[in-house]
Write a protein that holds these residues in place. Structure first.
Motif, PDB file in Angstrom:
ATOM      1  N   ALA A  73      12.186  -6.352   2.578  1.00 55.53           N
ATOM      2  CA  ALA A  73      11.636  -7.688   2.814  1.00 55.53           C
ATOM      3  C   ALA A  73      10.215  -7.798   2.256  1.00 55.53           C
ATOM      4  CB  ALA A  73      11.653  -8.003   4.308  1.00 55.53           C
ATOM      5  N   PHE A  74       9.441  -6.738   2.394  1.00 51.16           N
ATOM      6  CA  PHE A  74       8.085  -6.721   1.843  1.00 51.16           C
ATOM      7  C   PHE A  74       8.120  -7.007   0.348  1.00 51.16           C
ATOM      8  CE2 PHE A  74       4.529  -4.743  -0.238  1.00 51.16           C
ATOM      9  CZ  PHE A  74       3.456  -4.861   0.624  1.00 51.16           C
ATOM     10  N   VAL A  75       9.010  -6.313  -0.369  1.00 59.54           N
ATOM     11  CA  VAL A  75       9.109  -6.484  -1.816  1.00 59.54           C
ATOM     12  C   VAL A  75       9.565  -7.899  -2.164  1.00 59.54           C
ATOM     13  CG1 VAL A  75      10.245  -5.659  -3.910  1.00 59.54           C
ATOM     14  CG2 VAL A  75       9.557  -4.031  -2.140  1.00 59.54           C
ATOM     15  N   VAL A  76      10.547  -8.418  -1.418  1.00 56.82           N
ATOM     16  CA  VAL A  76      11.046  -9.775  -1.673  1.00 56.82           C
ATOM     17  C   VAL A  76       9.935 -10.796  -1.469  1.00 56.82           C
ATOM     18  CG1 VAL A  76      12.652 -11.552  -0.887  1.00 56.82           C
ATOM     19  CG2 VAL A  76      13.431  -9.181  -1.115  1.00 56.82           C
ATOM     20  N   PHE A  77       9.200 -10.672  -0.359  1.00 56.38           N
ATOM     21  CA  PHE A  77       8.105 -11.602  -0.087  1.00 56.38           C
ATOM     22  C   PHE A  77       7.023 -11.515  -1.163  1.00 56.38           C
ATOM     23  CE2 PHE A  77       9.144 -11.259   4.692  1.00 56.38           C
ATOM     24  CZ  PHE A  77      10.069 -12.271   4.570  1.00 56.38           C
ATOM     25  N   TYR A  78       6.779 -10.300  -1.651  1.00 47.91           N
ATOM     26  CA  TYR A  78       5.728 -10.098  -2.654  1.00 47.91           C
ATOM     27  C   TYR A  78       6.013 -10.935  -3.906  1.00 47.91           C
ATOM     28  CZ  TYR A  78       2.545  -7.675  -5.828  1.00 47.91           C
ATOM     29  OH  TYR A  78       1.558  -7.387  -6.747  1.00 47.91           O
ATOM     30  N   PHE A  79       7.273 -10.968  -4.306  1.00 49.26           N
ATOM     31  CA  PHE A  79       7.617 -11.695  -5.532  1.00 49.26           C
ATOM     32  C   PHE A  79       7.999 -13.155  -5.265  1.00 49.26           C
ATOM     33  CE2 PHE A  79       8.438  -7.262  -6.788  1.00 49.26           C
ATOM     34  CZ  PHE A  79       7.676  -7.204  -7.953  1.00 49.26           C
ATOM     35  N   THR A 104       5.476  -7.499   7.720  1.00 46.13           N
ATOM     36  CA  THR A 104       6.576  -6.566   7.449  1.00 46.13           C
ATOM     37  C   THR A 104       6.086  -5.117   7.399  1.00 46.13           C
ATOM     38  OG1 THR A 104       6.269  -7.065   5.085  1.00 46.13           O
ATOM     39  CG2 THR A 104       8.019  -8.232   6.248  1.00 46.13           C
ATOM     40  N   ALA A 105       4.984  -4.863   6.696  1.00 45.46           N
ATOM     41  CA  ALA A 105       4.480  -3.492   6.605  1.00 45.46           C
ATOM     42  C   ALA A 105       3.986  -3.001   7.960  1.00 45.46           C
ATOM     43  CB  ALA A 105       3.349  -3.423   5.573  1.00 45.46           C
ATOM     44  N   GLY A 106       3.268  -3.860   8.696  1.00 42.16           N
ATOM     45  CA  GLY A 106       2.763  -3.449  10.001  1.00 42.16           C
ATOM     46  C   GLY A 106       3.879  -3.184  10.993  1.00 42.16           C
ATOM     47  N   ALA A 177       7.525   4.018   0.998  1.00 44.61           N
ATOM     48  CA  ALA A 177       6.913   4.233  -0.315  1.00 44.61           C
ATOM     49  C   ALA A 177       7.141   3.040  -1.236  1.00 44.61           C
ATOM     50  CB  ALA A 177       7.474   5.504  -0.958  1.00 44.61           C
ATOM     51  N   LEU A 178       8.191   2.274  -0.976  1.00 40.25           N
ATOM     52  CA  LEU A 178       8.519   1.134  -1.838  1.00 40.25           C
ATOM     53  C   LEU A 178       7.434   0.053  -1.787  1.00 40.25           C
ATOM     54  CD1 LEU A 178      10.620   0.010  -3.788  1.00 40.25           C
ATOM     55  CD2 LEU A 178      11.820  -0.979  -1.829  1.00 40.25           C
ATOM     56  N   PRO A 179       7.027  -0.413  -0.593  1.00 41.35           N
ATOM     57  CA  PRO A 179       5.918  -1.388  -0.576  1.00 41.35           C
ATOM     58  C   PRO A 179       4.634  -0.857  -1.194  1.00 41.35           C
ATOM     59  CG  PRO A 179       7.028  -1.328   1.542  1.00 41.35           C
ATOM     60  CD  PRO A 179       7.567  -0.194   0.741  1.00 41.35           C
ATOM     61  N   ALA A 180       4.368   0.429  -0.993  1.00 43.73           N
ATOM     62  CA  ALA A 180       3.155   1.008  -1.574  1.00 43.73           C
ATOM     63  C   ALA A 180       3.194   0.960  -3.096  1.00 43.73           C
ATOM     64  CB  ALA A 180       2.974   2.449  -1.095  1.00 43.73           C
ATOM     65  N   LEU A 181       4.359   1.280  -3.676  1.00 41.79           N
ATOM     66  CA  LEU A 181       4.475   1.261  -5.132  1.00 41.79           C
ATOM     67  C   LEU A 181       4.366  -0.159  -5.671  1.00 41.79           C
ATOM     68  CD1 LEU A 181       7.368   3.845  -5.666  1.00 41.79           C
ATOM     69  CD2 LEU A 181       4.943   4.155  -6.201  1.00 41.79           C
ATOM     70  N   VAL A 182       4.992  -1.107  -4.980  1.00 42.45           N
ATOM     71  CA  VAL A 182       4.926  -2.494  -5.434  1.00 42.45           C
ATOM     72  C   VAL A 182       3.488  -3.010  -5.357  1.00 42.45           C
ATOM     73  CG1 VAL A 182       5.659  -4.844  -4.918  1.00 42.45           C
ATOM     74  CG2 VAL A 182       7.319  -2.989  -4.869  1.00 42.45           C
ATOM     75  N   SER A 183       2.763  -2.609  -4.311  1.00 45.74           N
ATOM     76  CA  SER A 183       1.385  -3.076  -4.139  1.00 45.74           C
ATOM     77  C   SER A 183       0.466  -2.586  -5.244  1.00 45.74           C
ATOM     78  CB  SER A 183       0.842  -2.619  -2.781  1.00 45.74           C
ATOM     79  OG  SER A 183       1.619  -3.149  -1.733  1.00 45.74           O
TER      80      SER A 183
END
Length: 370
Positions: A73-79, A104-106, A177-183
């Protein structure tokens, strides 16, 4: 009279009374306190009731299992969420993207923490143990026992029986690790050759742009400059810019203008038309780490960087004569316009500022190119 207030007898009685009171206040030594030992072990509901144990197990796996979903969800929201979208709470408002990403991350991190605590309190072995104090230096036997303690701890974690907890924990930590990489994308755009050519490898200098004093913004006339003089300057079109764009372009376009005796300097054939009667212009940004430089030594024609003492010979095309800088100071091609003011012939022919490994250094001027 004896016994009256203030008499010796009365004072003696008061002293005896104080001694008796002190003796009553001071307790006698109780002696050594016996070791109470460990309290009797009381089994938990999750150990005595199989249904409670299974419910706790499901709760832990569920909390760990929600983390990968939140990471996606973090990745989806990011884009998906526009950067300028906002969420309003009455008179207050905040960035919709920041709210979604932070939520989402918290929540993912919170679930990992709660699941781990629940696992430790309700599933792992909770029997208390006593560890006697020992010397700081462990004996070989103690070190050998560490391996056994580790194995015992692994057994007490009961991952052998509750394997899904370990798998859920591994997937939860891995998914974070996925949200961290996208960030990491927010660190800036990928420095492709095209992007570099449009940003750090160009300035606002262009043909016909007048050289102006960097304080007064007065145009510099060639006839007004004296031999040995140094002027800090900027491009005239900098005045049209505002805000962050102005600061960025100012940092890249800063120059110095110097006038030297043409007979005392070396001007290569490829740069004969880059100067006007011994007036030359160079980037003000050191090619080592980008410090602004203007420490000018008139007799030697050397320009010294105050940060790390890189020294450039402006009488010899700005080549490095001392210090850590690895390439010559970029020279700005200049000429004069019909009114006698100094103007640029073009932009710098090489990128200004510190070097970086992607840039093309084939066109840098080196000593011996004269």
């Amino acid at each position: 009279m004896a016994g009256e207030e203030g008499s010796p007898v009365a004072m003696s009685d008061e002293a005896d009374s104080d001694k008796m009171n002190d003796a009553q206040i001071v307790p006698s030594s109780p002696g050594p306190i016996p070791d109470p030992g460990l309290e009797p072990y009381v089994e938990r509901y999750s150990d005595t009731d199989p249904e409670v144990g299974r419910r706790v197990y499901r709760q832990i796996v569920t909390m760990y299992g929600l983390v990968p979903i939140l990471a996606v969800a973090f990745v989806v929201f990011y884009f998906a969420i526009p950067r300028d979208a906002a969420v309003r709470f009455g008179p207050l408002h905040t960035s919709a993207m920041n709210l979604a990403l932070g939520g989402t991350a918290g929540l993912a991190i919170l679930l990992i923490g709660l699941a781990s605590i629940h696992w430790a309190k309700q599933v792992m072995d909770d029997r208390e143990s006593v560890d006697e104090r020992h010397e700081l230096a462990s004996s070989p036997e103690d070190r050998k026992a560490v391996g056994q303690i580790w194995r015992t701890g692994a057994e007490e974690s009961r991952l052998g029986r509750r394997k899904m907890i370990g798998l859920a924990l591994g997937s939860a930590l891995g998914a974070l690790a996925l949200p961290a990489l996208v960030s990491l994308a927010d660190l800036g755009p990928k420095p492709t050759s095209k992007l570099r050519a449009e940003t750090i490898e160009r300035t606002i200098w262009a043909e016909g742009v007048r050289l102006v004093n960097d304080v007064t913004f007065a145009p510099v006339k060639a006839s007004d400059m004296e031999i040995g003089e140094l002027v800090n300057a900027q491009p005239e079109n900098l005045e049209k810019l505002e805000g962050a764009e102005r600061q960025v372009e100012r940092a890249k376009s800063s120059i110095i203008i110097v006038r030297m005796d043409p007979d005392s300097i070396k001007i290569p054939d490829s740069r004969k038309d880059w100067q006007v009667g011994g007036i030359l212009s160079y980037s003000k940004i050191c090619t080592h780490v980008g410090c602004p430089i203007s420490l000018w030594e008139q007799q030697t024609h050397h320009l010294l960087c105050p940060c790390h003492q890189s020294t450039f010979d402006l009488g010899d095309s700005g080549v490095v004569v001392f210090g850590p800088a690895a390439r010559a100071l970029p020279q700005l091609p200049i000429t004069v316009n019909s009114e006698g003011y100094l103007v640029a012939r073009s932009d710098f022919t090489v990128p200004v500022g510190p070097s970086y490994f992607e840039r093309d250094s084939r066109h840098d001027f080196k000593k011996g190119d004269n």
